[in-house]
Design an enzyme around this catalytic site. Structure first.
Site, PDB file in Angstrom:
ATOM      1  N   SER A  18       0.828  -1.217   0.000  1.00 17.76           N
ATOM      2  CA  SER A  18       0.000   0.000   0.000  1.00 17.76           C
ATOM      3  C   SER A  18       0.860   1.266   0.000  1.00 17.76           C
ATOM      4  O   SER A  18       0.486   2.277  -0.610  1.00 17.76           O
ATOM      5  CB  SER A  18      -0.973   0.005   1.190  1.00 17.76           C
ATOM      6  OG  SER A  18      -0.274   0.122   2.408  1.00 17.76           O
ATOM      7  N   ASN A  19       2.032   1.218   0.638  1.00 21.06           N
ATOM      8  CA  ASN A  19       2.916   2.392   0.565  1.00 21.06           C
ATOM      9  C   ASN A  19       3.478   2.550  -0.841  1.00 21.06           C
ATOM     10  O   ASN A  19       3.589   3.677  -1.340  1.00 21.06           O
ATOM     11  CB  ASN A  19       4.046   2.272   1.592  1.00 21.06           C
ATOM     12  CG  ASN A  19       3.593   2.697   2.969  1.00 21.06           C
ATOM     13  OD1 ASN A  19       3.483   3.887   3.259  1.00 21.06           O
ATOM     14  ND2 ASN A  19       3.277   1.726   3.819  1.00 21.06           N
ATOM     15  N   MET A  97      10.675  -6.919   4.981  1.00 26.16           N
ATOM     16  CA  MET A  97      10.740  -7.497   6.319  1.00 26.16           C
ATOM     17  C   MET A  97      12.083  -8.151   6.639  1.00 26.16           C
ATOM     18  O   MET A  97      12.145  -9.072   7.448  1.00 26.16           O
ATOM     19  CB  MET A  97       9.588  -8.501   6.506  1.00 26.16           C
ATOM     20  CG  MET A  97       8.213  -7.873   6.382  1.00 26.16           C
ATOM     21  SD  MET A  97       7.974  -6.456   7.505  1.00 26.16           S
ATOM     22  CE  MET A  97       7.809  -7.337   9.055  1.00 26.16           C
ATOM     23  N   ARG A  98      13.148  -7.680   6.026  1.00 25.54           N
ATOM     24  CA  ARG A  98      14.479  -8.204   6.327  1.00 25.54           C
ATOM     25  C   ARG A  98      15.442  -7.062   6.590  1.00 25.54           C
ATOM     26  O   ARG A  98      15.339  -6.004   5.960  1.00 25.54           O
ATOM     27  CB  ARG A  98      15.008  -9.052   5.169  1.00 25.54           C
ATOM     28  CG  ARG A  98      14.262 -10.359   5.071  1.00 25.54           C
ATOM     29  CD  ARG A  98      14.548 -11.099   3.805  1.00 25.54           C
ATOM     30  NE  ARG A  98      13.554 -12.152   3.689  1.00 25.54           N
ATOM     31  CZ  ARG A  98      13.670 -13.359   4.240  1.00 25.54           C
ATOM     32  NH1 ARG A  98      14.768 -13.682   4.889  1.00 25.54           N
ATOM     33  NH2 ARG A  98      12.707 -14.243   4.124  1.00 25.54           N
ATOM     34  N   LEU A 100      18.832  -5.154   6.255  1.00 28.57           N
ATOM     35  CA  LEU A 100      19.888  -5.086   5.235  1.00 28.57           C
ATOM     36  C   LEU A 100      21.240  -4.964   5.919  1.00 28.57           C
ATOM     37  O   LEU A 100      21.384  -4.276   6.928  1.00 28.57           O
ATOM     38  CB  LEU A 100      19.642  -3.891   4.314  1.00 28.57           C
ATOM     39  CG  LEU A 100      18.343  -3.976   3.509  1.00 28.57           C
ATOM     40  CD1 LEU A 100      18.116  -2.692   2.729  1.00 28.57           C
ATOM     41  CD2 LEU A 100      18.348  -5.181   2.568  1.00 28.57           C
ATOM     42  N   ASN A 114      13.354   4.171   4.828  1.00 28.29           N
ATOM     43  CA  ASN A 114      12.369   3.188   5.292  1.00 28.29           C
ATOM     44  C   ASN A 114      11.222   3.939   5.960  1.00 28.29           C
ATOM     45  O   ASN A 114      11.383   5.080   6.389  1.00 28.29           O
ATOM     46  CB  ASN A 114      13.033   2.263   6.321  1.00 28.29           C
ATOM     47  CG  ASN A 114      12.088   1.191   6.831  1.00 28.29           C
ATOM     48  OD1 ASN A 114      11.326   0.599   6.065  1.00 28.29           O
ATOM     49  ND2 ASN A 114      12.104   0.944   8.132  1.00 28.29           N
ATOM     50  N   HIS A 116       8.448   3.401   9.151  1.00 27.19           N
ATOM     51  CA  HIS A 116       8.188   2.570  10.330  1.00 27.19           C
ATOM     52  C   HIS A 116       6.898   3.053  10.998  1.00 27.19           C
ATOM     53  O   HIS A 116       6.706   4.257  11.158  1.00 27.19           O
ATOM     54  CB  HIS A 116       9.366   2.666  11.308  1.00 27.19           C
ATOM     55  CG  HIS A 116       9.172   1.810  12.510  1.00 27.19           C
ATOM     56  ND1 HIS A 116       9.355   0.441  12.474  1.00 27.19           N
ATOM     57  CD2 HIS A 116       8.756   2.104  13.760  1.00 27.19           C
ATOM     58  CE1 HIS A 116       9.067  -0.059  13.658  1.00 27.19           C
ATOM     59  NE2 HIS A 116       8.703   0.926  14.458  1.00 27.19           N
ATOM     60  N   GLU A 181       0.888   6.990   6.856  1.00 27.33           N
ATOM     61  CA  GLU A 181       2.090   6.614   6.079  1.00 27.33           C
ATOM     62  C   GLU A 181       1.942   7.010   4.616  1.00 27.33           C
ATOM     63  O   GLU A 181       2.898   7.479   3.993  1.00 27.33           O
ATOM     64  CB  GLU A 181       2.330   5.102   6.157  1.00 27.33           C
ATOM     65  CG  GLU A 181       2.764   4.604   7.511  1.00 27.33           C
ATOM     66  CD  GLU A 181       3.011   3.104   7.534  1.00 27.33           C
ATOM     67  OE1 GLU A 181       3.694   2.656   8.455  1.00 27.33           O
ATOM     68  OE2 GLU A 181       2.530   2.385   6.638  1.00 27.33           O
TER      69      GLU A 181
END
Ligand code: GRF
Length: 212
Positions: A18-19, A97-98, A100, A114, A116, A181
């Site tokens: 959605s972002n 979801m990882r 870096l 990013n 949040h 967001e």
């Protein structure tokens, strides 16, 4: 004429997207002077890939390897090479979801951002809206920040607050944070792409301000 290199975005996401949709729509509406070079996901069935393909944008799944919270080393290099080959020069994490690691961070220094779902530094990590409810805060929100080796610790680019209602459940609060967001991320990317903001230490400020 601007001397700034045009932003060519590599967007990484693991989920619904959605972002990404909010960002792609803002670009299409001429609100962010950028183009999307590639959307990459570690989840083959992620909505973000479907959304990208439905907009005729390049979209690829690259299997993340054996770890749960990060990419396998060789695979992280493959992510970097794939993004570079696509011409991406600025990386947007949109629900990736990882964590870096250094090779990736060094490949795009100061050019990875990013979003949040809390007002950092409160509630880093997973399910930040649930953390906010459990803690009992009255105001939470979302944060766009630069990505560094720490989890959710990079310099803050922008924040938007969201009131926590007495009647909120995790689902209703999360939905309102996501709506915030979708405003905040395009706004921050527009300011970055127009080169309107700069980082002085941890503080991200308009280029015209003087910070003591
Ligand atoms: C967002 O809530 C963002 O804050 C977090 O992951 C979620 C991604 O959602 N980092 P979507 O895939 O953009 O809908």
């Amino acid at each position: 004429m601007s001397a700034v290199t045009p932003f060519r975005l590599g967007v990484l996401g693991s989920g619904r997207g959605s972002n990404f949709v909010a960002i792609a729509d803002a670009i299409a509406a001429g609100k962010i002077p950028a183009e999307i070079s590639l959307v990459l996901s570690d989840v083959e069935t992620a909505g973000i890939l479907v959304e990208a393909r439905s907009r005729q944008l390049a979209a690829r799944y690259i299997a993340p390897g054996k770890f749960r919270t990060r990419l396998e080393d060789g695979i992280e290099q493959e992510y970097v090479a794939t993004l570079r080959d696509a011409g991406a020069n600025f990386i947007v994490l949109a629900g990736f979801m990882r964590v870096l690691k250094d090779p990736f961070l060094r490949a795009f220094p100061d050019r990875i951002v990013n979003i949040h779902p809390s007002l950092l530094p409160a509630f880093p990590g997973l399910a930040a809206w649930q953390q906010a409810l459990d803690y009992g805060v009255k105001i939470t929100g979302c944060t766009v920040h630069f990505v560094t080796a720490g989890v959710d610790t990079g310099a803050i680019i922008g924040q938007q607050s969201v009131a926590v209602l007495d009647t909120d459940t995790a689902a209703t609060l999360h939905a309102r944070i996501q709506a915030a967001e979708h405003e905040l991320y395009p706004r921050c990317l527009a300011a970055l792409a127009r080169d309107e903001i700069t980082r002085i230490g941890r503080r991200v400020v308009p280029r015209t301000s003087s910070v003591n």
